[in-house]
Design an enzyme around this catalytic site. Structure first.
Site, PDB file in Angstrom:
ATOM      1  N   HIS A  42       1.298   4.651  -3.170  1.00 30.93           N
ATOM      2  CA  HIS A  42       1.918   6.160  -2.193  1.00 30.93           C
ATOM      3  C   HIS A  42       3.109   6.156  -3.284  1.00 30.93           C
ATOM      4  CE1 HIS A  42      -1.770   7.243  -0.395  1.00 30.93           C
ATOM      5  NE2 HIS A  42      -1.330   6.202   0.986  1.00 30.93           N
ATOM      6  N   HIS A  87       3.573   6.861  -6.978  1.00 27.52           N
ATOM      7  CA  HIS A  87       2.311   7.956  -7.301  1.00 27.52           C
ATOM      8  C   HIS A  87       3.958   9.532  -7.098  1.00 27.52           C
ATOM      9  CE1 HIS A  87      -1.889   9.966  -6.832  1.00 27.52           C
ATOM     10  NE2 HIS A  87      -1.315  10.226  -7.863  1.00 27.52           N
ATOM     11  N   HIS A 109       0.738  -0.841  -0.298  1.00 28.66           N
ATOM     12  CA  HIS A 109      -0.153  -0.177  -0.030  1.00 28.66           C
ATOM     13  C   HIS A 109       1.077   1.431  -0.008  1.00 28.66           C
ATOM     14  CE1 HIS A 109      -3.720   2.286   1.993  1.00 28.66           C
ATOM     15  NE2 HIS A 109      -2.610   3.664   2.087  1.00 28.66           N
ATOM     16  N   GLU A 110       2.105   1.313   1.043  1.00 26.87           N
ATOM     17  CA  GLU A 110       2.397   2.584   1.386  1.00 26.87           C
ATOM     18  C   GLU A 110       3.453   2.954  -0.140  1.00 26.87           C
ATOM     19  OE1 GLU A 110       2.344   4.730   2.618  1.00 26.87           O
ATOM     20  OE2 GLU A 110       0.637   3.229   4.213  1.00 26.87           O
TER      21      GLU A 110
END
Length: 722
Positions: A512, A515, A508-509
């Site tokens: 980011h 991104h 998940h991180e």
């Protein structure tokens, strides 16, 4: 979770970009600071660009004494640049106004990115003192920019003519984003109203800073001290050793210390056999910041009121209406409708889970009604009975380094073509931090990635991504990003074995992270993760499900001692058990999201609220007041909501999950783990930042708006797409 770079201190400024870092020091303060600035200019590493790759911070040179002088001079330089733009005698143009603002504040941005990252990951008394001093001044600096009438007149002039200037799409988007943010900051208010909003902003900045510092102090204060090893029955030897070491470091030699993480529930509650100790741990968590010197009760009540008053000044019914206007949800009612539509099914599911847990308590000889500190402990027995699953046995196949390097990094290479190469030569801010250089498929170096995964004193709870350097073609900067988690680290010489939940959080991180890493935008204001709050969690949530992709799993889910792949039957149990306890998981989240919305739909005329009474009324009103399942966060330690970053925005995780589930299902339907799919997703979602409206980006990737079908399947509430 994406961490707002300057949290609430700079808020709109660094999220606006290098264009504004906000706190205008008074003339007297500037004069007083001048000698100190002159003395440290030569030796202060912030006064010049770092010579390290990608302008990465040189932590070998940075000292706490460097921060305040750099902030002082940074604010002074930035304000001079802004005044020059605002008072330029030439007619306003895109270049002399917007591009000039994008290039301003270089020193202030540089020191801010480092300082505010360190206050979250490696705080100490001196940094907390500096943070408290800066909070109101940074708020004032921001106001001096966003409320400058001459500057706004130039912005408005270009905005009104934007369709006739021959601007490319990204430049036009920049003009519109600036105009919107200045208006929403109060640029069109009367002078009297501007004075009022300045006062509200200063108080808000001071209180959010105090709120966060209280929680950081509480993390140390509420740790549970255990006298005997017998009380720790149920924990692994590694956990017991870690608890003993933690106690020794705090001066409690011969005892054991259990740290409390930043949610109402605590992971350790699944294992502790001692019910009295489970209750102590849970109450330490649930009752934090409600009394004593770190009491947040008055602070959260006033913060909610301040936000409502600010919204009223700006012409909105409440803070939620103001905040959501620029999000995909747009209105508070849309959020209430989404969450409310789920409540009946989720509560019914949770009640079924509670009945199963209560039956297990009786089966184990218990004669009590299930309490919050019992739920996860007995849920594990139910899970084992239903799936024959031992969580400690599962962890043996999820060793931290293997998960990160053979799992997350391997997946990133397969899907996007990138690779992570260690850079042990680059200085770090803590020994636990590792640096990686990121190379694209064509061999070009595109970013630096800082990995900070282990829990420690001085780090706030939770998991997030941030950046030390932003991306911009205008400035020529490439991204330097950081992922932060709070995984309990194994004792020296032992492997750190993690849960599958921690595994998916790593993915998940890193979602980011890419991104930020893949940002391919000209203007800093529009780059990286500068998208709406209910879109920013989509790219990260999208990456979670790749952790269970067969090829990826086969590469990392191996026994930490033998290297044997996780047995198929055990893996099947793990995956099937993912739908277990979904009622509890979803209800505690929805309860917190509804609580956040209720706090921020208060009107400016509402009196100060008592948090405990307000929480109880809110949960009852929405039909989510199950005693054994409290909200994931209670108000006094609800950092997402009261800390400011996700105020009226905690719903965003569920909203983003709709996008993520739909996107993941679309990719699987069209070939799955292929470079073609990765490149298409990267180009249309990750690379564009906020250079176009987010729904446009989603439709460019998906070909249509999302549906909720895939979300229902992901949550185990539906078996197939109709």
């Amino acid at each position: 979770m994406r961490k707002t770079l300057l949290a609430t201190a700079i808020g709109a400024v660094l999220s606006l970009s290098a264009c504004s870092d906000n706190t205008a020091p008074t003339q007297q303060a500037n004069q007083a600071a001048a000698p100190a600035v002159a003395e440290v200019t030569v030796s202060n590493p912030f006064f010049k660009k770092s010579t390290l790759p990608f302008e990465a911070p040189n932590f070998a040179e940075i000292k706490d004494e460097h921060f305040l002088p750099a902030f002082e001079e940074g604010m002074k330089q930035h304000m001079a640049e802004i005044e020059a733009i605002a008072n330029n005698p030439e007619p306003a143009t895109f270049e002399n106004t917007f591009v000039a603002m994008e290039k301003s504040g270089e020193l202030l941005t540089r020191v801010s990115r480092v300082f505010y990252n360190l206050t979250g990951t490696d705080s100490n008394e001196e940094r907390r003192k500096i943070q408290s001093e800066l909070a109101p001044r940074m708020a004032a600096h921001s106001d001096n920019i966003s409320l400058n009438p001459a500057l706004f007149a130039r912005i408005e002039s270009v905005y009104n003519a934007r369709n006739d200037l021959g601007l490319d799409a990204e430049s036009k988007r920049l003009v519109e984003v600036y105009y919107e943010r200045f208006v929403r900051s109060g640029a069109k208010l009367s002078e009297e109203q501007k004075t009022a909003i300045r006062a509200l902003n200063e108080e808000h900045s001071t209180l959010t800073n105090k709120f966060g510092q209280n929680l950081l102090a509480e993390t140390r204060n509420i740790a549970v001290i255990v006298d005997t090893v017998e009380e720790l029955d149920g924990l692994s030897q590694a956990q017991i050793t870690a608890a003993a070491n933690a106690a020794k470091e705090r001066g409690h030699d011969g005892k054991f210390l259990l740290n409390i993480t930043n949610t109402t529930r605590q992971p350790i509650l699944t294992s502790l056999n001692n019910r009295e100790l489970r209750q102590r741990v849970w109450e330490a968590s649930a009752n934090r910041a409600q009394s004593g010197e770190n009491d947040n009760t008055a602070i959260v009540a006033r913060l909610a009121q301040l936000r409502a008053e600010r919204a009223k000044l700006l012409g909105y019914d409440n803070w939620a209406a103001y905040t959501l206007e620029t999000n995909m949800a747009q209105t508070p009612q849309a959020v209430y409708d989404m969450l409310g539509s789920m409540v009946p099914a989720v509560v019914a599911n949770t009640q079924q889970e509670q009945a199963a847990i209560q039956a297990m308590i009786r089966e184990k000889g218990g004669d009590f009604e299930v309490q919050p500190w019992d739920w996860e402990y007995y849920a594990e027995f139910v899970r084992q009975a239903k799936y024959d699953l031992d969580e400690n046995e599962v962890k043996k196949y999820f060793e931290f380094n293997r998960v990160l390097k053979d799992g997350a990094f391997y997946y990133m290479n397969r899907f996007y073509g990138i690779r992570f190469e260690p850079r042990p030569d680059l200085p770090v801010y803590h020994p636990d931090v590792e640096v990686y250089e990121v190379f694209d498929a064509d061999g070009k170096s595109i970013a630096l990635f800082y990995a900070d995964y282990f829990a420690r004193e001085g780090k706030r709870g939770g998991a997030w991504m941030s950046s030390f350097v932003g991306q911009s073609h205008l400035t020529g900067q490439k991204p330097v990003v950081v992922n932060v988690m709070n995984i309990p680290k194994a004792p020296e010489g032992e492997p750190t074995l993690i849960s599958y939940d921690h595994t998916t959080t790593i993915f998940h991180e890193l979602g980011h992270g890419v991104h930020g890493i893949f940002s391919n935008v000209k203007y800093p204001t529009l780059a990286m993760t500068a998208v709406s709050r209910d879109f920013v969690e989509f790219p990260s949530t999208f990456e979670e499900d790749w952790a269970q992709h067969p090829e990826i799993l086969a590469n990392y889910a191996k026994h930490y001692q033998t290297g044997e792949a996780i047995p198929a039957d055990l893996l099947d149990k793990v995956m099937r058990s993912r739908s277990f306890n979904q009622g509890f998981d979803t209800l505690e989240y929805i309860s917190a999201a509804l609580l956040d919305m209720d706090w921020h739909t208060l009107s400016a005329d509402a009196p100060l609220q008592d948090p405990k009474a307000f929480e109880a009324a809110s949960l009852k009103k929405h039909g989510v007041d199950l005693n054994a399942v409290p909200p994931r966060y209670k108000t006094n330690f609800f950092s997402h909501s009261m800390g400011g970053g996700y105020s009226a925005g905690y719903y965003a995780y569920m909203w983003s999950e709709i996008l993520a589930a739909d996107a993941f299902a679309h990719v699987q339907k069209n070939g799955g783990l292929t470079r073609e799919n990765g490149d298409h997703y990267r180009k249309n979602i990750l690379a564009v930042g906020n250079s176009r409206p987010t729904m446009e980006s989603y439709k460019a990737f998906r070909g249509q708006e999302p549906t909720t079908d895939a979300l229902l399947i992901r949550r185990g509430l539906k078996t197939k797409i109709d």
